[in-house]
Scaffold this motif. Sequence first.
Motif, PDB file in Angstrom:
ATOM      1  N   THR A  35      59.076 -18.076-105.111  1.00 31.47           N
ATOM      2  CA  THR A  35      60.106 -18.890-105.271  1.00 31.47           C
ATOM      3  C   THR A  35      61.406 -18.026-104.565  1.00 31.47           C
ATOM      4  OG1 THR A  35      60.614 -18.359-107.410  1.00 31.47           O
ATOM      5  CG2 THR A  35      59.387 -20.166-107.173  1.00 31.47           C
ATOM      6  N   ARG A  36      62.289 -18.799-104.016  1.00 33.58           N
ATOM      7  CA  ARG A  36      63.435 -18.237-103.639  1.00 33.58           C
ATOM      8  C   ARG A  36      64.701 -18.279-104.424  1.00 33.58           C
ATOM      9  NH1 ARG A  36      63.615 -17.809 -97.701  1.00 33.58           N
ATOM     10  NH2 ARG A  36      61.594 -18.607 -96.860  1.00 33.58           N
ATOM     11  N   THR A  37      64.822 -19.277-105.211  1.00 33.85           N
ATOM     12  CA  THR A  37      65.657 -19.317-106.407  1.00 33.85           C
ATOM     13  C   THR A  37      65.138 -20.090-107.421  1.00 33.85           C
ATOM     14  OG1 THR A  37      66.597 -21.710-105.603  1.00 33.85           O
ATOM     15  CG2 THR A  37      67.749 -19.700-104.559  1.00 33.85           C
ATOM     16  N   LEU A  38      65.924 -20.135-108.543  1.00 40.60           N
ATOM     17  CA  LEU A  38      65.600 -20.832-109.911  1.00 40.60           C
ATOM     18  C   LEU A  38      66.841 -21.330-110.145  1.00 40.60           C
ATOM     19  CD1 LEU A  38      63.674 -21.533-111.993  1.00 40.60           C
ATOM     20  CD2 LEU A  38      64.361 -19.566-113.334  1.00 40.60           C
ATOM     21  N   VAL A  88      57.539  -5.942-125.829  1.00 42.68           N
ATOM     22  CA  VAL A  88      58.190  -6.666-127.095  1.00 42.68           C
ATOM     23  C   VAL A  88      56.949  -7.107-127.920  1.00 42.68           C
ATOM     24  CG1 VAL A  88      59.555  -8.175-128.431  1.00 42.68           C
ATOM     25  CG2 VAL A  88      60.243  -7.291-126.184  1.00 42.68           C
ATOM     26  N   VAL A  89      56.383  -6.196-128.840  1.00 40.47           N
ATOM     27  CA  VAL A  89      55.139  -6.241-129.313  1.00 40.47           C
ATOM     28  C   VAL A  89      54.825  -7.657-130.118  1.00 40.47           C
ATOM     29  CG1 VAL A  89      53.531  -5.360-130.860  1.00 40.47           C
ATOM     30  CG2 VAL A  89      54.756  -3.780-129.267  1.00 40.47           C
ATOM     31  N   ARG A  90      56.123  -7.867-130.720  1.00 41.79           N
ATOM     32  CA  ARG A  90      56.047  -9.116-131.593  1.00 41.79           C
ATOM     33  C   ARG A  90      56.372 -10.457-130.838  1.00 41.79           C
ATOM     34  NH1 ARG A  90      60.167  -7.668-135.062  1.00 41.79           N
ATOM     35  NH2 ARG A  90      60.425  -9.792-135.538  1.00 41.79           N
ATOM     36  N   ALA A  91      56.554 -10.391-129.589  1.00 40.88           N
ATOM     37  CA  ALA A  91      56.848 -11.411-128.952  1.00 40.88           C
ATOM     38  C   ALA A  91      55.553 -12.566-128.519  1.00 40.88           C
ATOM     39  CB  ALA A  91      57.333 -11.170-127.523  1.00 40.88           C
ATOM     40  N   ALA A  92      55.758 -13.594-128.559  1.00 43.27           N
ATOM     41  CA  ALA A  92      54.496 -14.470-128.206  1.00 43.27           C
ATOM     42  C   ALA A  92      54.942 -15.153-126.952  1.00 43.27           C
ATOM     43  CB  ALA A  92      54.427 -15.776-129.330  1.00 43.27           C
ATOM     44  N   ALA A  93      56.030 -15.224-126.470  1.00 42.87           N
ATOM     45  CA  ALA A  93      56.355 -16.087-125.242  1.00 42.87           C
ATOM     46  C   ALA A  93      57.626 -15.388-124.536  1.00 42.87           C
ATOM     47  CB  ALA A  93      56.466 -17.431-125.098  1.00 42.87           C
ATOM     48  N   VAL A  94      57.761 -15.387-123.094  1.00 41.53           N
ATOM     49  CA  VAL A  94      59.139 -15.262-122.495  1.00 41.53           C
ATOM     50  C   VAL A  94      59.585 -16.281-121.758  1.00 41.53           C
ATOM     51  CG1 VAL A  94      60.132 -13.526-120.920  1.00 41.53           C
ATOM     52  CG2 VAL A  94      58.470 -12.675-122.490  1.00 41.53           C
ATOM     53  N   LEU A  95      60.909 -16.647-122.094  1.00 44.06           N
ATOM     54  CA  LEU A  95      61.460 -17.639-121.315  1.00 44.06           C
ATOM     55  C   LEU A  95      62.258 -17.105-120.013  1.00 44.06           C
ATOM     56  CD1 LEU A  95      62.325 -20.708-121.050  1.00 44.06           C
ATOM     57  CD2 LEU A  95      64.124 -20.131-122.375  1.00 44.06           C
ATOM     58  N   GLU A  96      61.919 -17.211-118.932  1.00 40.89           N
ATOM     59  CA  GLU A  96      62.610 -16.953-117.766  1.00 40.89           C
ATOM     60  C   GLU A  96      63.493 -17.848-117.096  1.00 40.89           C
ATOM     61  OE1 GLU A  96      59.217 -13.814-115.971  1.00 40.89           O
ATOM     62  OE2 GLU A  96      59.675 -15.922-115.127  1.00 40.89           O
ATOM     63  N   LEU A  97      65.080 -17.693-117.090  1.00 41.26           N
ATOM     64  CA  LEU A  97      66.115 -18.516-116.548  1.00 41.26           C
ATOM     65  C   LEU A  97      66.607 -17.909-115.672  1.00 41.26           C
ATOM     66  CD1 LEU A  97      67.222 -18.466-120.325  1.00 41.26           C
ATOM     67  CD2 LEU A  97      66.716 -20.397-119.177  1.00 41.26           C
ATOM     68  N   ALA A  98      67.569 -18.632-115.035  1.00 42.11           N
ATOM     69  CA  ALA A  98      68.559 -18.096-113.866  1.00 42.11           C
ATOM     70  C   ALA A  98      69.251 -17.281-114.278  1.00 42.11           C
ATOM     71  CB  ALA A  98      69.064 -19.230-113.134  1.00 42.11           C
ATOM     72  N   ALA A  99      69.636 -16.303-113.750  1.00 40.04           N
ATOM     73  CA  ALA A  99      70.553 -15.089-114.048  1.00 40.04           C
ATOM     74  C   ALA A  99      71.883 -15.804-114.166  1.00 40.04           C
ATOM     75  CB  ALA A  99      70.810 -13.961-112.790  1.00 40.04           C
ATOM     76  N   GLY A 100      72.540 -15.674-115.297  1.00 39.49           N
ATOM     77  CA  GLY A 100      73.952 -16.352-115.907  1.00 39.49           C
ATOM     78  C   GLY A 100      73.716 -17.207-116.722  1.00 39.49           C
ATOM     79  N   SER A 101      72.484 -17.603-116.960  1.00 36.50           N
ATOM     80  CA  SER A 101      72.141 -18.762-117.959  1.00 36.50           C
ATOM     81  C   SER A 101      72.434 -18.390-119.452  1.00 36.50           C
ATOM     82  CB  SER A 101      70.751 -19.280-118.026  1.00 36.50           C
ATOM     83  OG  SER A 101      70.337 -19.709-116.639  1.00 36.50           O
ATOM     84  N   LEU A 102      72.508 -16.986-119.867  1.00 37.30           N
ATOM     85  CA  LEU A 102      72.613 -16.655-121.137  1.00 37.30           C
ATOM     86  C   LEU A 102      74.144 -16.452-121.430  1.00 37.30           C
ATOM     87  CD1 LEU A 102      69.653 -14.316-121.779  1.00 37.30           C
ATOM     88  CD2 LEU A 102      69.952 -16.686-122.560  1.00 37.30           C
ATOM     89  N   THR A 103      74.835 -16.129-120.259  1.00 36.69           N
ATOM     90  CA  THR A 103      76.199 -16.129-120.430  1.00 36.69           C
ATOM     91  C   THR A 103      76.863 -17.683-120.440  1.00 36.69           C
ATOM     92  OG1 THR A 103      76.355 -14.222-118.828  1.00 36.69           O
ATOM     93  CG2 THR A 103      78.416 -15.352-119.226  1.00 36.69           C
ATOM     94  N   ASP A 104      76.361 -18.328-119.997  1.00 33.88           N
ATOM     95  CA  ASP A 104      76.756 -19.922-120.243  1.00 33.88           C
ATOM     96  C   ASP A 104      76.321 -20.594-121.490  1.00 33.88           C
ATOM     97  OD1 ASP A 104      77.738 -19.677-117.343  1.00 33.88           O
ATOM     98  OD2 ASP A 104      76.115 -21.051-116.669  1.00 33.88           O
ATOM     99  N   THR A 105      75.329 -20.010-122.035  1.00 35.11           N
ATOM    100  CA  THR A 105      74.786 -20.637-123.051  1.00 35.11           C
ATOM    101  C   THR A 105      74.420 -19.426-124.106  1.00 35.11           C
ATOM    102  OG1 THR A 105      72.474 -20.956-122.205  1.00 35.11           O
ATOM    103  CG2 THR A 105      73.827 -22.899-122.147  1.00 35.11           C
TER     104      THR A 105
END
Length: 127
Positions: A35-38, A88-105
């Motif tokens: 993919t080129r972008t998210l 992350v041994v206890r992780a069950a899943a990873v959510l991949e978001l567009a860079a900057g998403s965690l700053t916004d939310t």
Amino acid sequence: MVEWIARNVTRRTVLAERVAIAESLLARTRGLLGTRTLPRSEALLLRPCRQVHSFFMKYALDLVFVDRSGRVLLTRENFRTNRVSPLVVRAAAVLELAAGSLTDTPTEAGDVLSFEPRQSPAGGEKA
């Protein structure tokens, strides 16, 4: 195919309006490669998953590692290309978001996420 919404229940925010879920080995292996972008409103949930890489990616991501109950264990903002994330041994899943998403939310360890079917305007699930 059902579309999903990723919500931060703790902070009452929406992380992504359209979440694809990759559960098969092939889908998780392929991930976002090619993919080129998210777009900011989209994300990919890899499950099961405890570690990701960004080799051959064309853009940075924000990562959210969650346990089986949806509790955030670790976040990584602006995870650049050609890297390997922490295991992350206890992780069950990873959510991949567009860079900057965690700053916004803002989302932090300890927050709880939910993944809900996206409702069509008429109130039914999208096909």
